[in-house]
Motif scaffolding. Structure first.
Motif, PDB file in Angstrom:
ATOM      1  N   ALA A  30     -33.336  -5.668   6.900  1.00 43.78           N
ATOM      2  CA  ALA A  30     -34.218  -4.762   5.972  1.00 43.78           C
ATOM      3  C   ALA A  30     -35.579  -5.563   5.535  1.00 43.78           C
ATOM      4  N   ALA A  31     -35.130  -6.870   5.534  1.00 47.45           N
ATOM      5  CA  ALA A  31     -36.443  -7.632   5.066  1.00 47.45           C
ATOM      6  C   ALA A  31     -37.629  -7.515   6.347  1.00 47.45           C
ATOM      7  N   ALA A  32     -37.322  -7.390   7.600  1.00 44.27           N
ATOM      8  CA  ALA A  32     -38.057  -7.390   8.453  1.00 44.27           C
ATOM      9  C   ALA A  32     -38.597  -6.140   8.684  1.00 44.27           C
ATOM     10  N   THR A  33     -38.069  -4.967   8.245  1.00 35.13           N
ATOM     11  CA  THR A  33     -38.616  -3.683   8.172  1.00 35.13           C
ATOM     12  C   THR A  33     -39.578  -3.555   7.020  1.00 35.13           C
ATOM     13  N   ASN A  34     -39.518  -4.241   6.172  1.00 33.28           N
ATOM     14  CA  ASN A  34     -40.223  -4.226   4.933  1.00 33.28           C
ATOM     15  C   ASN A  34     -40.995  -5.486   4.721  1.00 33.28           C
ATOM     16  N   VAL A 146     -23.149  16.425  -3.903  1.00 28.73           N
ATOM     17  CA  VAL A 146     -24.211  15.858  -3.903  1.00 28.73           C
ATOM     18  C   VAL A 146     -24.299  14.412  -4.028  1.00 28.73           C
ATOM     19  N   MET A 147     -23.506  13.758  -4.587  1.00 30.62           N
ATOM     20  CA  MET A 147     -23.444  12.216  -4.631  1.00 30.62           C
ATOM     21  C   MET A 147     -23.136  11.826  -3.512  1.00 30.62           C
ATOM     22  N   MET A 148     -22.336  12.388  -2.445  1.00 28.00           N
ATOM     23  CA  MET A 148     -21.906  11.920  -1.204  1.00 28.00           C
ATOM     24  C   MET A 148     -23.235  11.938  -0.343  1.00 28.00           C
ATOM     25  N   ALA A 149     -24.000  12.637  -0.649  1.00 29.79           N
ATOM     26  CA  ALA A 149     -25.280  12.872   0.232  1.00 29.79           C
ATOM     27  C   ALA A 149     -26.144  11.990  -0.293  1.00 29.79           C
ATOM     28  N   PHE A 150     -26.473  11.617  -1.599  1.00 33.46           N
ATOM     29  CA  PHE A 150     -27.255  10.593  -2.286  1.00 33.46           C
ATOM     30  C   PHE A 150     -26.963   9.286  -1.491  1.00 33.46           C
ATOM     31  N   ARG A 151     -25.686   9.139  -1.310  1.00 42.24           N
ATOM     32  CA  ARG A 151     -25.101   7.611  -0.937  1.00 42.24           C
ATOM     33  C   ARG A 151     -25.432   7.329   0.571  1.00 42.24           C
ATOM     34  N   ALA A 152     -25.943   8.606   1.278  1.00 49.06           N
ATOM     35  CA  ALA A 152     -26.433   8.473   2.649  1.00 49.06           C
ATOM     36  C   ALA A 152     -27.708   8.382   2.768  1.00 49.06           C
ATOM     37  N   GLY A 153     -28.573   8.431   1.510  1.00 47.84           N
ATOM     38  CA  GLY A 153     -29.872   8.585   1.315  1.00 47.84           C
ATOM     39  C   GLY A 153     -30.530  10.112   1.352  1.00 47.84           C
ATOM     40  N   MET A 154     -29.624  11.002   1.240  1.00 50.43           N
ATOM     41  CA  MET A 154     -30.243  12.373   1.290  1.00 50.43           C
ATOM     42  C   MET A 154     -30.161  13.019  -0.030  1.00 50.43           C
ATOM     43  N   PHE A 155     -31.046  14.007  -0.109  1.00 49.34           N
ATOM     44  CA  PHE A 155     -30.892  14.910  -1.410  1.00 49.34           C
ATOM     45  C   PHE A 155     -30.569  16.205  -1.134  1.00 49.34           C
ATOM     46  N   GLY A 298     -27.870   4.889   3.905  1.00 45.73           N
ATOM     47  CA  GLY A 298     -28.520   5.190   2.828  1.00 45.73           C
ATOM     48  C   GLY A 298     -29.411   4.031   2.059  1.00 45.73           C
ATOM     49  N   ALA A 299     -28.781   2.696   2.106  1.00 43.48           N
ATOM     50  CA  ALA A 299     -29.496   1.873   1.854  1.00 43.48           C
ATOM     51  C   ALA A 299     -31.100   1.446   2.857  1.00 43.48           C
ATOM     52  N   ASN A 300     -30.545   1.607   3.856  1.00 43.06           N
ATOM     53  CA  ASN A 300     -31.882   1.206   4.727  1.00 43.06           C
ATOM     54  C   ASN A 300     -31.552   1.633   6.052  1.00 43.06           C
ATOM     55  N   PRO A 301     -31.894   2.931   6.625  1.00 43.43           N
ATOM     56  CA  PRO A 301     -31.601   3.376   8.082  1.00 43.43           C
ATOM     57  C   PRO A 301     -32.108   2.361   9.063  1.00 43.43           C
ATOM     58  N   ALA A 302     -33.186   2.078   9.073  1.00 43.62           N
ATOM     59  CA  ALA A 302     -33.625   0.835   9.932  1.00 43.62           C
ATOM     60  C   ALA A 302     -32.792  -0.287  10.174  1.00 43.62           C
ATOM     61  N   ALA A 303     -32.483  -0.722   8.983  1.00 37.88           N
ATOM     62  CA  ALA A 303     -31.489  -2.030   8.961  1.00 37.88           C
ATOM     63  C   ALA A 303     -29.946  -1.575   9.744  1.00 37.88           C
ATOM     64  N   ALA A 304     -29.543  -0.463   9.468  1.00 39.52           N
ATOM     65  CA  ALA A 304     -28.294   0.362   9.815  1.00 39.52           C
ATOM     66  C   ALA A 304     -28.565   0.196  11.413  1.00 39.52           C
ATOM     67  N   ARG A 305     -29.566   0.744  11.883  1.00 43.55           N
ATOM     68  CA  ARG A 305     -29.886   1.021  13.002  1.00 43.55           C
ATOM     69  C   ARG A 305     -29.842  -0.076  13.739  1.00 43.55           C
TER      70      ARG A 305
END
Length: 438
Positions: A30-34, A146-155, A298-305
């Motif tokens: 995450a730090a590397a992507t930001n 709605v909450m479950m989508a929020f936790r995956a970073g989606m609205f 949801g926290a950071n897609p790039a880091a998860a990938r």
């Protein structure tokens, strides 16, 4: 029910678990992507700050909203207006009238949603509470979606359409299939889950495969769902026999959710299902590999990938689960309270669910309490208007203020002086550290 991160999901042909340092690897990625992020304070988007803010802010947002609602009640009350005409001669009359207007309105709201002390018997006294629980049931289920989508970073703006499609499938299976008692209700529930899950899965699939923004897609799917049901209700196979109105046949008793407290109350088994859904969501997010991946995405897609997770799969799974929960809300409407399909079957539950999830800070338990609060406001608003003449629109204004304050945590902190308190505490800590160093 604290959230504890799980080990990273299994990888490799032997499904061996990665080293315990997987969480540190994700943080490093995450730090590397930001590169501009503060290494001491992880970067948070505006979206994540709104969704994951402190619980105290939620409570204060409710308090502030009730205060603003009280101000509106005072400004629109005729007795207050009459007393204010001679305010400078007898200010006490205006203050008394203002207090009476607010206390009577909120008192009626409480008695119409929680406990009616004027009831003739115990059943009459708790009837408002059962109505609150009944109204809160679809709000809790849709809010969890709605909450479950929020936790995956989606609205997920599409809970409205997902409720409609889930209700439509549940209603069709209910009134057109002839199944044994017990099995019929189970199939109806599964049909609602399937309808909502598939409808939301469309948005998740498009997000994962094409990068289409889920807000736009789900909004469009809302309109498609509403017009699709409106079309269904023009077909002879969907219309109630002998009626030209757009309403389906009543689902038989075998497809209805049983009443918990008997025929004198509307509270049905759907509320127990909603409580079970809260427990399920907590387990899924905090005790399962799938939930760990959703939270990481949801926290950071790039880091998860970077850590080897399938981000596309996370989007799709999150939306399918979200839609399934919203579809359950549709089942609660069809099999629990309405018993027939109409175009307005979802009312405004899908949109109110967004506020419920925000107020609950994207936590299952928080969403439960937020759903109960909004259920109380909905159930009590009618009684408040009937008993005191205060327009039910005041309740909608209070709900709108809650949305405003939830979306602006710094405003709430400033209103209640939390920012100043935090600054003073930080200053005292710095002075203490300086004194210790000396």
């Amino acid at each position: 029910m604290s959230e504890t991160p799980l080990p990273a999901p299994a990888t490799g042909p032997d499904n061996a678990q990665p080293a315990p340092a997987a969480g540190e690897q994700i943080a490093a990625a995450a730090a590397a992507t930001n590169p501009n992020a503060d290494p001491e304070t992880p970067h948070k988007s505006v979206f994540s700050r709104i969704v994951n803010g402190g619980g105290l802010v939620s409570v204060l947002a409710i308090v502030a909203s009730l205060i603003f609602g009280a101000i509106l009640i005072i400004l629109t009350d005729p007795d207050v207006a009459a007393a204010s005409s001679y305010f400078f001669a007898q200010p006490g009359d205006t203050l008394t009238a203002a207090w009476k207007a607010v206390s009577s309105a909120y008192g009626a709201l409480f008695e119409s949603s929680i406990f009616n002390s004027k009831g003739r018997n115990f059943g009459d006294m708790i009837y408002p509470l059962t109505e609150t629980l009944t109204v809160a049931t679809p709000l809790i289920l849709a809010g969890l979606g709605v909450m479950m989508a929020f936790r995956a970073g989606m609205f997920n703006i599409g809970a409205q359409g997902q409720i409609v499609i889930g209700a439509a499938l549940a209603a069709y299976v209910g009134f057109s299939w002839n199944l044994p008692v017990g099995l019929h209700l189970v199939v109806v529930i599964l049909a609602g889950i399937l309808g909502g899950g598939l409808w939301a899965g469309i948005a998740g699939f498009l997000k994962a495969r094409t990068g289409a923004h889920e807000v736009i897609v789900t909004i469009m799917l809302n309109y498609i769902a509403l017009n699709l049901v409106a079309y269904f209700l023009t077909l002879p196979s969907w219309l109630r026999p002998g009626s030209n109105n757009p309403i389906s046949p009543i689902v038989p008793e075998s497809a209805q959710l049983p009443l918990i407290l008997g025929d004198n109350f509307r509270l049905h088994l759907g509320f127990i299902i909603a409580l079970a859904a809260v427990v399920f969501c907590w387990w899924l997010l905090n005790r399962s590999t799938v939930g760990f991946e959703m939270r990481a995405v949801g926290a950071n897609p790039a880091a998860a990938r970077t850590s080897g997770m399938n981000v596309s799969k996370g989007y799709i799974v999150a939306m399918v689960v979200a839609g399934a929960l919203a579809g359950l809300a549709g089942v609660a409407q069809i099999s629990g309270t309405e018993h027939a399909l109409t175009v307005g079957i979802a009312a405004t539950f899908g949109f109110d669910a967004i506020t419920v999830a925000l107020l609950g800070r994207s936590k299952p338990l928080g969403t439960l309490f937020a759903g109960l609060l909004f259920g109380a406001l909905r159930a009590g608003g009618v009684g408040m208007q009937t008993e005191t003449g205060v327009p039910i629109d005041i309740v909608l204004v209070v709900q709108s203020f809650i949305v405003l304050f939830i979306a602006a945590p710094p405003l709430v902190r400033a209103m209640f002086g939390l920012n100043a308190g935090a600054k003073r505490a930080k200053k005292r800590a710095a002075q203490a550290a300086a004194g210790g160093a000396a």
